[in-house]
Design a protein around this motif. Structure first.
Motif, PDB file in Angstrom:
ATOM      1  N   ASP A 307       0.807  -1.222   0.000  1.00 28.78           N
ATOM      2  CA  ASP A 307       0.000   0.000   0.000  1.00 28.78           C
ATOM      3  C   ASP A 307       0.837   1.268   0.000  1.00 28.78           C
ATOM      4  O   ASP A 307       0.307   2.360   0.183  1.00 28.78           O
ATOM      5  CB  ASP A 307      -0.954   0.015   1.199  1.00 28.78           C
ATOM      6  CG  ASP A 307      -0.238  -0.208   2.518  1.00 28.78           C
ATOM      7  OD1 ASP A 307       1.013  -0.143   2.534  1.00 28.78           O
ATOM      8  OD2 ASP A 307      -0.916  -0.437   3.535  1.00 28.78           O
ATOM      9  N   THR A 308       2.166   1.159  -0.173  1.00 29.17           N
ATOM     10  CA  THR A 308       3.016   2.343  -0.239  1.00 29.17           C
ATOM     11  C   THR A 308       3.815   2.315  -1.536  1.00 29.17           C
ATOM     12  O   THR A 308       4.356   1.276  -1.917  1.00 29.17           O
ATOM     13  CB  THR A 308       3.983   2.404   0.957  1.00 29.17           C
ATOM     14  OG1 THR A 308       4.803   1.228   0.963  1.00 29.17           O
ATOM     15  CG2 THR A 308       3.228   2.487   2.265  1.00 29.17           C
ATOM     16  N   SER A 429      -7.130   5.675   5.457  1.00 23.86           N
ATOM     17  CA  SER A 429      -6.137   6.686   5.083  1.00 23.86           C
ATOM     18  C   SER A 429      -4.816   5.982   4.807  1.00 23.86           C
ATOM     19  O   SER A 429      -4.198   5.433   5.720  1.00 23.86           O
ATOM     20  CB  SER A 429      -5.962   7.724   6.208  1.00 23.86           C
ATOM     21  OG  SER A 429      -4.947   8.646   5.894  1.00 23.86           O
ATOM     22  N   PRO A 432       0.006   8.621   0.501  1.00 19.52           N
ATOM     23  CA  PRO A 432      -0.113   8.903  -0.944  1.00 19.52           C
ATOM     24  C   PRO A 432       1.159   8.512  -1.670  1.00 19.52           C
ATOM     25  O   PRO A 432       2.236   8.420  -1.078  1.00 19.52           O
ATOM     26  CB  PRO A 432      -0.332  10.435  -0.975  1.00 19.52           C
ATOM     27  CG  PRO A 432       0.322  10.922   0.273  1.00 19.52           C
ATOM     28  CD  PRO A 432       0.125   9.852   1.311  1.00 19.52           C
ATOM     29  N   PRO A 433       1.066   8.243  -2.975  1.00 18.74           N
ATOM     30  CA  PRO A 433       2.264   7.883  -3.745  1.00 18.74           C
ATOM     31  C   PRO A 433       3.246   9.042  -3.792  1.00 18.74           C
ATOM     32  O   PRO A 433       2.859  10.208  -3.897  1.00 18.74           O
ATOM     33  CB  PRO A 433       1.709   7.541  -5.131  1.00 18.74           C
ATOM     34  CG  PRO A 433       0.385   8.228  -5.197  1.00 18.74           C
ATOM     35  CD  PRO A 433      -0.152   8.247  -3.803  1.00 18.74           C
ATOM     36  N   VAL A 436       3.767  10.584  -9.043  1.00 14.17           N
ATOM     37  CA  VAL A 436       2.733  10.161  -9.999  1.00 14.17           C
ATOM     38  C   VAL A 436       3.148  10.680 -11.371  1.00 14.17           C
ATOM     39  O   VAL A 436       3.196  11.892 -11.583  1.00 14.17           O
ATOM     40  CB  VAL A 436       1.340  10.694  -9.621  1.00 14.17           C
ATOM     41  CG1 VAL A 436       0.306  10.234 -10.631  1.00 14.17           C
ATOM     42  CG2 VAL A 436       0.962  10.240  -8.218  1.00 14.17           C
ATOM     43  N   GLN A 517      -4.895   5.916  -6.081  1.00 12.94           N
ATOM     44  CA  GLN A 517      -4.599   6.698  -4.885  1.00 12.94           C
ATOM     45  C   GLN A 517      -4.566   8.189  -5.197  1.00 12.94           C
ATOM     46  O   GLN A 517      -4.958   9.012  -4.366  1.00 12.94           O
ATOM     47  CB  GLN A 517      -3.265   6.246  -4.282  1.00 12.94           C
ATOM     48  CG  GLN A 517      -3.321   4.890  -3.603  1.00 12.94           C
ATOM     49  CD  GLN A 517      -2.068   4.582  -2.814  1.00 12.94           C
ATOM     50  OE1 GLN A 517      -1.077   5.314  -2.863  1.00 12.94           O
ATOM     51  NE2 GLN A 517      -2.086   3.484  -2.069  1.00 12.94           N
ATOM     52  N   ARG A 518      -4.114   8.535  -6.400  1.00 14.99           N
ATOM     53  CA  ARG A 518      -4.116   9.946  -6.800  1.00 14.99           C
ATOM     54  C   ARG A 518      -5.540  10.478  -6.868  1.00 14.99           C
ATOM     55  O   ARG A 518      -5.799  11.636  -6.499  1.00 14.99           O
ATOM     56  CB  ARG A 518      -3.418  10.087  -8.146  1.00 14.99           C
ATOM     57  CG  ARG A 518      -3.536  11.463  -8.799  1.00 14.99           C
ATOM     58  CD  ARG A 518      -2.789  12.536  -8.007  1.00 14.99           C
ATOM     59  NE  ARG A 518      -2.871  13.823  -8.654  1.00 14.99           N
ATOM     60  CZ  ARG A 518      -1.981  14.278  -9.536  1.00 14.99           C
ATOM     61  NH1 ARG A 518      -0.935  13.527  -9.852  1.00 14.99           N
ATOM     62  NH2 ARG A 518      -2.116  15.459 -10.083  1.00 14.99           N
ATOM     63  N   GLY A 520      -8.011   9.492  -5.043  1.00 13.80           N
ATOM     64  CA  GLY A 520      -8.660   9.430  -3.741  1.00 13.80           C
ATOM     65  C   GLY A 520      -9.255   8.093  -3.373  1.00 13.80           C
ATOM     66  O   GLY A 520      -9.975   8.005  -2.366  1.00 13.80           O
TER      67      GLY A 520
END
Length: 788
Positions: A307-308, A429, A432-433, A436, A517-518, A520
């Protein structure tokens, strides 16, 4: 007086210690040194149960020898405590690279380097923790060998100082006893011949110290030695009897039994980075990675949930300092009450698969390792799980032949209409990447305009991204063509900037995770296998990757964005020739006439001359080496190294936080410039970062450039703590950079003049020389005028 003047031997009062300033007999120093080293090795022997190989023994012996040598030099030259400590530190750094961290040294693991010296310094603190938290037996890499080296060095030094420079030499035995206690505490629960070794140490130590303290007394030493051995034998017999009366299955207590070893997934490479390796032969079709039982064909068996995204790889989180929603790895404890919810009960038997990630299904409720028909308690104690992601890992890696009995809750099976009405779970939560790619964002925006997607629920957005990648993309495993592997930011940009995206599950799942993820979505990437029909034998060809999105009350719903394997891009030369041309018979090739030998060539007699080629080559090589040694000693390159070292120190120790932070970026830029990265003159940080990112995608250079600009041009001044944290990020980036660079390129970069402003320096020297010449000429003109 008559009694004393008889034939009885004269008794000399024994010395209680060596008087300060008294000379130390050389034979006594040799005996003490040999016994300290020998008894020290016996006392440190329990460490061998916690290490593999014999390098731990080399570290102990080397440490004892260095400690004894420093103790002897201190006694001979009357060093004080600070000088003795400094000499011990010098000895530690002199031999530590070759003994404790040879993989970080050069010259065959002997010559110290900056990396090895850094590891020796940091390892003085971290080695003790790693020696207890890493699973035994410990290997020979890392800093774990610092423990036996330091135990031997400190034990030998303190013992010899007490022997040769104190009035209580008997305390040296106490020091060796402490070495035994410390070695046992850092050893393992099993240690062979512990009683025999302890009796030998006690017997030899008592006889040695007794003889040493009363060596001036004339007496029957044979009787004293026998009496000492008798006492030791009686004590050993009593200890053996008490041990036989106790529980024979009980193990001795060690420190590692009371330490819960942490599991940090960042210590392991990304499981998605090995995706292409599973698609190659023989792993693809020949090797059976593992076998599943009681699982339906098409079931997704996960290896790890990631997830990261740091711009280089998707990775498993859950270690120290990770986001709260990423969870934390804990010991896997089977809960019989929770197993009642299980909807899947299967078995996974490990074949040729290796790694720390354990195959699992859905929400794992319990997992029992079985080996040879019995529960493997050792493997069960090393199973850890991340409750938030469901990722299961085994410390030390899985073993072939082990079966895992799994009870789990399968992922939800929903139809498209049910997914479309579900909203994204906004309570999740995720980090975030880091990066991108703009090409990925532009491509998704074009797909939105083409398909007229105007937004909707989280389920609809996930369905749109999945279908867009499946419909507009093409599949390629990268084995039979030149499609590159990886899923870094540059690879994802390459995937989406072309008119026809081509890749496999690694790229498509990674791209959907990044853009999701970008936008949301609570989305993460999963790597695993899809159970094939038939016997349940899982091979490399069954490996795949997908994404999971958390939707409403349904939980984590899987989405597979990869196009079908038969949806391949046809190349121009793939079209068959509808009208093949008739074959034309080529005329036979006529061999040419052989060339005649030249008349002026000398004809030999067919005999070898008595010329020793090896001797001539040896002489030439010797001359070259002698010249190279002289040039190396007189080389101005040492000045380059000194300049770079002082420059780095000046930047890192700057008083102003902003100057210190920008100095970190300049240090990174100079290192990359030495490695051959040439940004345009006058380029900004971001422009330089983009130029470097094309060559080194393992380093988040763009992120570091953005961070530096934010601190420099943002509101407020950065603090010293922020500058230090930025330096730590730069050090990590430089470490990754070194790992991805060949050793010879790193060596050339150390002496490179690309980051040294030697041209401006020459200009300043020339300007100073010109000004000095003008001043001399003016002074000479003034003197001439005065003489007239």
């Amino acid at each position: 007086m008559s009694a004393l003047s008889g034939s009885q031997p004269v008794v000399v009062v024994p010395q209680r210690g060596r008087r300060a300033g008294a000379a130390l007999p050389w034979w006594l120093a040799v005996v003490d040194a040999v016994l300290v080293v020998g008894l020290g090795v016996l006392c440190a022997w329990p460490l061998g149960a916690a290490y593999t190989g014999s390098r731990w023994l080399l570290a102990v012996v080397t440490g004892l020898l260095v400690g004894v040598l420093v103790g002897w030099l201190g006694a001979r030259w009357r060093w004080g405590p600070w000088t003795t400590t400094l000499a011990a530190a010098v000895g530690y750094f002199a031999v530590g690279s070759a003994v404790a961290v040879p993989n970080r040294a050069q010259g065959g693991g002997v010559v110290p380097t900056a990396d090895s010296l850094r590891d020796l310094t940091v390892g003085l603190v971290h080695a003790w923790r790693e020696a207890l938290t890493l699973p035994v037996p410990l290997g020979e890499s890392g800093v774990v060998l610092i423990v036996p080296l330091v135990i031997g060095l400190v034990g030998g030094l303190v013992a010899t100082v007490l022997l040769w420079r104190s009035r209580s030499p008997g305390l040296a035995g106490v020091v060796l006893g402490l070495v035994l206690v410390l070695a046992s505490a850092f050893g393992d629960i099993a240690a062979g011949a512990a009683l025999t070794r302890g009796l030998a140490v006690a017997a030899v130590g008592l006889v040695w110290l007794q003889w040493r303290g009363q060596r001036h007394v004339r007496g029957r030493w044979g009787r004293r030695v026998l009496a000492t051995l008798l006492v030791v034998g009686v004590a050993g017999g009593a200890a053996a009897g008490l041990g036989s009366l106790s529980d024979p299955a009980a193990h001795r207590e060690v420190l590692r039994d009371h330490v819960d070893p942490p599991f940090d997934p960042r210590d392991y490479p990304s499981p998605l980075a090995k995706f292409r390796a599973y698609k190659k032969e023989p792993v693809r079709t020949e090797s059976i990675l593992f076998t599943v039982d009681n699982l339906e064909p098409g079931t997704l068996v996960r290896l790890a949930v990631m997830d990261t995204y740091d711009g280089i790889v998707w990775n498993v989180s859950g270690g120290p300092g990770s986001a709260h929603d990423s969870g934390t790895f804990r010991r896997l404890r089977n809960d019989p009450e929770a197993n009642a919810r299980a909807t899947v009960r299967g078995r996974v038997t490990i074949g040729s698969y290796t790694g720390v990630w354990v195959p699992s299904i859905g929400e794992t409720l319990s997992m029992t390792p079985v080996r040879d028909g019995r529960t493997d308690d050792t493997a069960a104690a090393e199973l850890v799980i991340n409750p938030e992601t469901g990722t299961v890992a085994q410390i030390g890696g899985v073993a072939p032949g082990t079966s895992f009995e799994v009870e789990a809750v399968a992922p939800p099976s929903l139809v498209e209409e049910e997914i479309a009405v579900l909203e994204a779970d906004e309570s999740v939560s995720l980090p975030p990447p880091a990066i991108v790619p703009e090409e990925l964002v532009d491509r998704v925006q074009r797909w939105e305009s083409e398909d007229r997607f105007g937004g909707g629920t989280g389920g609809e957005l996930a369905q749109f991204l999945r279908d867009a990648f499946r419909e507009h993309g093409f599949y390629s495993d990268g084995i039979d063509d030149d499609v590159p592997a990886g899923h870094g930011a540059s690879r994802l940009a390459m995937l989406t900037k072309t008119a026809n995206p081509v890749g496999n599950a690694e790229q498509y799942a990674a791209a959907m995770g990044v853009i999701g993820q970008r936008l949301g979505l609570p989305i993460r990437v999963v790597v695993g296998f899809k159970v094939p029909p038939g016997t349940g034998d899982v091979r490399g060809e069954n490996m795949t990757a997908w994404t999971e999105v958390k939707l409403g009350d349904a939980g984590w719903v899987p989405f597979e964005p990869t196009p079908p394997e038969d949806q391949k891009l046809r190349r121009p030369n793939d079209d068959p020739d509808e009208e093949p041309q008739p074959q034309v018979l080529q005329p036979p090739r006529v061999p040419g006439e052989p060339k005649e030998a030249s008349d002026n060539l000398q004809q030999g007699d067919g005999q070898r001359k008595d010329l020793d080629i090896l001797e001539v080559l040896g002489a030439i090589i010797g001359i070259v080496l002698d010249v190279a040694k002289v040039l190396l000693i007189l080389s101005p390159l040492w000045g380059v190294l000194l300049f770079k070292l002082l420059r780095r120190r000046r930047r890192r120790k700057a008083c102003d936080a902003t100057v210190r932070l920008t100095g970190a970026w300049r240090e990174l830029a100079d290192r990359m410039r030495d490695l051959g990265v040439r940004p345009a003159p006058g380029a900004t940080r971001r422009e330089s970062a983009y130029a470097a990112a094309d060559r080194y995608d393992v380093v988040p250079v763009v992120t570091l450039a953005h961070t530096a600009d934010r601190h420099v041009y943002g509101e407020g001044e950065p603090s010293i703590e922020e500058a230090q944290a930025y330096w730590a990020d730069v050090d990590t980036a430089l470490k990754r950079l070194r790992k991805e660079t060949p050793w010879w390129r790193r060596l050339l970069a150390r002496f490179s003049l690309a980051s040294v402003p030697w041209r401006s320096g020459l200009d300043r020297v020339r300007g100073a020389a010109a000004r000095r010449g003008q001043a001399l000429r003016r002074r000479a003109g003034t003197l001439r005028r005065k003489r007239r």
